[in-house]
Design a protein around this motif. Structure first.
Motif, PDB file in Angstrom:
ATOM      1  N   LYS A 195       0.833  -1.204   0.000  1.00  0.00           N
ATOM      2  CA  LYS A 195       0.000   0.000   0.000  1.00  0.00           C
ATOM      3  C   LYS A 195       0.871   1.259   0.000  1.00  0.00           C
ATOM      4  O   LYS A 195       0.640   2.199  -0.763  1.00  0.00           O
ATOM      5  N   SER A 196       1.914   1.237   0.875  1.00  0.00           N
ATOM      6  CA  SER A 196       2.746   2.442   0.949  1.00  0.00           C
ATOM      7  C   SER A 196       3.530   2.604  -0.357  1.00  0.00           C
ATOM      8  O   SER A 196       3.753   3.730  -0.807  1.00  0.00           O
ATOM      9  N   ASP A 197       3.923   1.456  -0.955  1.00  0.00           N
ATOM     10  CA  ASP A 197       4.601   1.559  -2.250  1.00  0.00           C
ATOM     11  C   ASP A 197       3.703   2.243  -3.264  1.00  0.00           C
ATOM     12  O   ASP A 197       4.115   3.185  -3.954  1.00  0.00           O
ATOM     13  N   LEU A 198       2.471   1.757  -3.327  1.00  0.00           N
ATOM     14  CA  LEU A 198       1.547   2.327  -4.307  1.00  0.00           C
ATOM     15  C   LEU A 198       1.311   3.801  -4.023  1.00  0.00           C
ATOM     16  O   LEU A 198       1.311   4.640  -4.921  1.00  0.00           O
ATOM     17  N   ALA A 199       1.129   4.097  -2.714  1.00  0.00           N
ATOM     18  CA  ALA A 199       0.836   5.489  -2.364  1.00  0.00           C
ATOM     19  C   ALA A 199       2.008   6.381  -2.743  1.00  0.00           C
ATOM     20  O   ALA A 199       1.826   7.449  -3.341  1.00  0.00           O
ATOM     21  N   SER A 200       3.243   5.938  -2.403  1.00  0.00           N
ATOM     22  CA  SER A 200       4.387   6.800  -2.706  1.00  0.00           C
ATOM     23  C   SER A 200       4.590   6.891  -4.211  1.00  0.00           C
ATOM     24  O   SER A 200       4.991   7.936  -4.730  1.00  0.00           O
ATOM     25  N   GLY A 201       4.287   5.779  -4.919  1.00  0.00           N
ATOM     26  CA  GLY A 201       4.385   5.840  -6.372  1.00  0.00           C
ATOM     27  C   GLY A 201       3.442   6.875  -6.947  1.00  0.00           C
ATOM     28  O   GLY A 201       3.835   7.740  -7.736  1.00  0.00           O
ATOM     29  N   ALA A 202       2.197   6.818  -6.473  1.00  0.00           N
ATOM     30  CA  ALA A 202       1.216   7.794  -6.942  1.00  0.00           C
ATOM     31  C   ALA A 202       1.651   9.201  -6.559  1.00  0.00           C
ATOM     32  O   ALA A 202       1.506  10.158  -7.321  1.00  0.00           O
ATOM     33  N   ASP A 203       2.245   9.294  -5.346  1.00  0.00           N
ATOM     34  CA  ASP A 203       2.666  10.596  -4.855  1.00  0.00           C
ATOM     35  C   ASP A 203       3.775  11.173  -5.733  1.00  0.00           C
ATOM     36  O   ASP A 203       3.701  12.332  -6.168  1.00  0.00           O
ATOM     37  N   THR A 204       4.802  10.339  -5.997  1.00  0.00           N
ATOM     38  CA  THR A 204       5.900  10.873  -6.793  1.00  0.00           C
ATOM     39  C   THR A 204       5.416  11.239  -8.186  1.00  0.00           C
ATOM     40  O   THR A 204       5.852  12.247  -8.755  1.00  0.00           O
ATOM     41  N   GLN A 205       4.478  10.429  -8.692  1.00  0.00           N
ATOM     42  CA  GLN A 205       3.975  10.758 -10.023  1.00  0.00           C
ATOM     43  C   GLN A 205       3.245  12.101  -9.999  1.00  0.00           C
ATOM     44  O   GLN A 205       3.413  12.928 -10.896  1.00  0.00           O
ATOM     45  N   ARG A 206       2.461  12.300  -8.933  1.00  0.00           N
ATOM     46  CA  ARG A 206       1.714  13.543  -8.832  1.00  0.00           C
ATOM     47  C   ARG A 206       2.679  14.721  -8.709  1.00  0.00           C
ATOM     48  O   ARG A 206       2.524  15.754  -9.375  1.00  0.00           O
ATOM     49  N   VAL A 207       3.717  14.553  -7.856  1.00  0.00           N
ATOM     50  CA  VAL A 207       4.688  15.638  -7.672  1.00  0.00           C
ATOM     51  C   VAL A 207       5.392  15.936  -8.992  1.00  0.00           C
ATOM     52  O   VAL A 207       5.571  17.104  -9.372  1.00  0.00           O
ATOM     53  N   ALA A 208       5.760  14.863  -9.705  1.00  0.00           N
ATOM     54  CA  ALA A 208       6.454  15.072 -10.969  1.00  0.00           C
ATOM     55  C   ALA A 208       5.561  15.821 -11.946  1.00  0.00           C
ATOM     56  O   ALA A 208       6.014  16.728 -12.661  1.00  0.00           O
ATOM     57  N   ARG A 209       4.265  15.423 -11.931  1.00  0.00           N
ATOM     58  CA  ARG A 209       3.355  16.102 -12.858  1.00  0.00           C
ATOM     59  C   ARG A 209       3.223  17.575 -12.478  1.00  0.00           C
ATOM     60  O   ARG A 209       3.225  18.455 -13.330  1.00  0.00           O
ATOM     61  N   GLU A 210       3.147  17.831 -11.159  1.00  0.00           N
ATOM     62  CA  GLU A 210       3.028  19.229 -10.731  1.00  0.00           C
ATOM     63  C   GLU A 210       4.274  20.015 -11.122  1.00  0.00           C
ATOM     64  O   GLU A 210       4.182  21.160 -11.599  1.00  0.00           O
ATOM     65  N   GLU A 211       5.450  19.392 -10.925  1.00  0.00           N
ATOM     66  CA  GLU A 211       6.681  20.093 -11.284  1.00  0.00           C
ATOM     67  C   GLU A 211       6.726  20.375 -12.776  1.00  0.00           C
ATOM     68  O   GLU A 211       7.117  21.474 -13.207  1.00  0.00           O
ATOM     69  N   ALA A 212       6.313  19.365 -13.543  1.00  0.00           N
ATOM     70  CA  ALA A 212       6.327  19.555 -14.993  1.00  0.00           C
ATOM     71  C   ALA A 212       5.386  20.684 -15.399  1.00  0.00           C
ATOM     72  O   ALA A 212       5.722  21.526 -16.236  1.00  0.00           O
ATOM     73  N   GLN A 213       4.223  20.704 -14.750  1.00  0.00           N
ATOM     74  CA  GLN A 213       3.256  21.763 -15.063  1.00  0.00           C
ATOM     75  C   GLN A 213       3.842  23.129 -14.710  1.00  0.00           C
ATOM     76  O   GLN A 213       3.704  24.096 -15.467  1.00  0.00           O
ATOM     77  N   GLN A 214       4.528  23.151 -13.545  1.00  0.00           N
ATOM     78  CA  GLN A 214       5.158  24.398 -13.117  1.00  0.00           C
ATOM     79  C   GLN A 214       6.183  24.870 -14.156  1.00  0.00           C
ATOM     80  O   GLN A 214       6.221  26.043 -14.532  1.00  0.00           O
ATOM     81  N   ARG A 215       6.963  23.902 -14.627  1.00  0.00           N
ATOM     82  CA  ARG A 215       7.972  24.254 -15.634  1.00  0.00           C
ATOM     83  C   ARG A 215       7.320  24.743 -16.900  1.00  0.00           C
ATOM     84  O   ARG A 215       7.782  25.716 -17.523  1.00  0.00           O
ATOM     85  N   VAL A 216       6.244  24.066 -17.281  1.00  0.00           N
ATOM     86  CA  VAL A 216       5.551  24.494 -18.496  1.00  0.00           C
ATOM     87  C   VAL A 216       5.056  25.917 -18.342  1.00  0.00           C
ATOM     88  O   VAL A 216       5.206  26.761 -19.236  1.00  0.00           O
ATOM     89  N   ASP A 217       4.485  26.210 -17.161  1.00  0.00           N
ATOM     90  CA  ASP A 217       3.978  27.565 -16.929  1.00  0.00           C
ATOM     91  C   ASP A 217       5.117  28.582 -17.016  1.00  0.00           C
ATOM     92  O   ASP A 217       5.013  29.611 -17.708  1.00  0.00           O
TER      93      ASP A 217
END
Lengths: 110, 276
Positions: free
Chosen positions: B109-131
């Motif tokens: 569960k924690s693996d999945l959660a952290s995986g989802a978390d890192t993916q979300r953070v990466a997406r947010e960072e990418a969006q930030q960079r795009v902006d």
């Protein structure tokens, strides 16, 4: 007649006073009851066949109960308690059936 | 009767069994005897019956006690110690197994959660960079505090290099978005030139008064424009004779966009870093 009254009285006393079994004797009571049943059937059979002796009955009753309990106790000590109690119950059950068959023959010719 | 003894007397029992086999032959006498004795015991009780009654009393009481103990207590109260130990071992093993399962699942569960978390953070960072990059490239409108610099040029003496100087000064002072005359977004590839009498920025003609809107720290921007020998001195100096008005604003809206053209020749030298 009187023995039957004694049995009923024992059941009533057990129900009313509800005495509890002493803890160390608890595992041996069931086997003692089976042994006592065997002695009772044997005594009834002897009575019906005309060779009942109260001395023999008492001695056999007490010794049956004690030996059954002792066998189970020793079995518990050496680690085969459940097997030995099964063995005792089987043997006593066979004897009870044999006595019951004799009683049946004495009473009903069959 | 040959047997003087109770059936439980050792040697008596087998002999009696033989007698039982032979019983049908001699059955009539003992059977009638048995009934007669039973009846006579009912009418005239003896000492033996009293003893038997005492025995049966004990048996009845014991049986009732045992039945009560059996029904009242739980199934384990009368169990033997070895059986209980076996039961306990089984339960302990089972609970150990289940606990292992629990920890495995929690790990998953924690693996999945952290995986989802890192993916979300990466997406947010990418969006930030795009902006950030789209503001830098001028492909997105921008809003923020800044200054508006209004350059009037009554003598038509402004040259494109003075305008370029102004833009450079603003960039030095940390300007993030620059717009000229509310129509031209200044980006990395913006050029300044001349078209007959007027000035051209990125191919678009701009006319006086030139309005330069800049998003950045308003104070720094104004200071950068006004320092001695800076762009304001240059414009208001005798060579151009223009005037400069600078107002600091809490909210500068830049909504002109730079149309980006696709690179025809240049390509990234290394593969684009995956957003991680």
């Amino acid at each position: 007649m009187i023995p039957l009254l004694g049995l009923v009285a024992g059941i009533i006393v057990g129900l009313v006073l509800a005495p509890s079994v002493p803890q160390p004797l608890e595992p041996y009571l069931p086997i003692a009851i089976v042994a006592a049943m065997d002695a009772i059937f044997g005594g009834l059979r002897a009575y019906l066949e005309g060779n009942f002796s109260d001395r023999v009955f008492v001695v056999s009753f007490v010794s049956n109960v004690l030996i059954a309990a002792l066998i189970v106790f020793i079995g518990d000590q050496i680690g085969v308690g459940s097997q030995l109690s099964t063995a005792v119950v089987v043997v006593l059950g066979i004897r009870i059936f044999t006595n019951a068959a004799a009683i049946r023959r004495a009473l009903f010719h069959a | 009767m040959p047997e003087p003894d109770d059936p439980r007397a050792g040697p008596g029992a087998p002999r009696r069994a033989i007698v039982e086999e032979a019983e049908p032959v001699t059955t009539s006498t003992p059977a009638s005897d048995g009934r007669r004795r039973l009846l006579s015991s009912l009418v005239k009780p003896g000492k033996g019956q009293l003893i038997a009654a005492a025995m049966l009393f004990l048996v009845g009481m014991g049986a009732v006690m045992q039945i009560r103990a059996n029904t009242a207590d739980s199934a384990y109260a009368n169990a033997r110690r070895e059986d209980l130990i076996v039961l306990l071992d089984g339960l302990g093993e089972q609970s150990q197994r289940l606990e292992g399962e629990i920890s495995d699942m929690e790990q998953t569960k924690s693996d999945l959660a952290s995986g989802a978390d890192t993916q979300r953070v990466a997406r947010e960072e990418a969006q930030q960079r795009v902006d950030d990059l789209s503001i830098l490239a001028g492909t997105a409108p921008a809003i923020g505090p800044g200054i508006r610099m209004r350059i009037s040029d009554p003598g038509h003496k402004m040259t494109y290099d003075v305008l370029l100087d102004a833009v450079e000064e603003m960039r030095d002072a940390g300007a993030e978005v620059i717009e000229v005359n509310d129509s031209v977004r200044v980006v990395a590839s913006t050029w300044f030139g001349r078209n007959g009498e007027g000035l051209v920025v990125d191919g678009k003609a701009v006319e006086a008064p030139y309005v330069v809107e800049v998003i950045g720290d308003p104070h720094s921007l104004e200071e950068a424009a006004r320092f001695r020998g800076g762009i304001v001195s240059e414009i208001t100096g005798p060579r151009i004779g223009g005037q400069v008005q600078i107002e600091q604003l809490d909210r500068v809206v830049v909504d002109s966009l730079h149309a980006q053209t696709k690179n025809q020749y240049a390509q990234p030298a290394s593969p684009q870093p995956t957003p991680r």
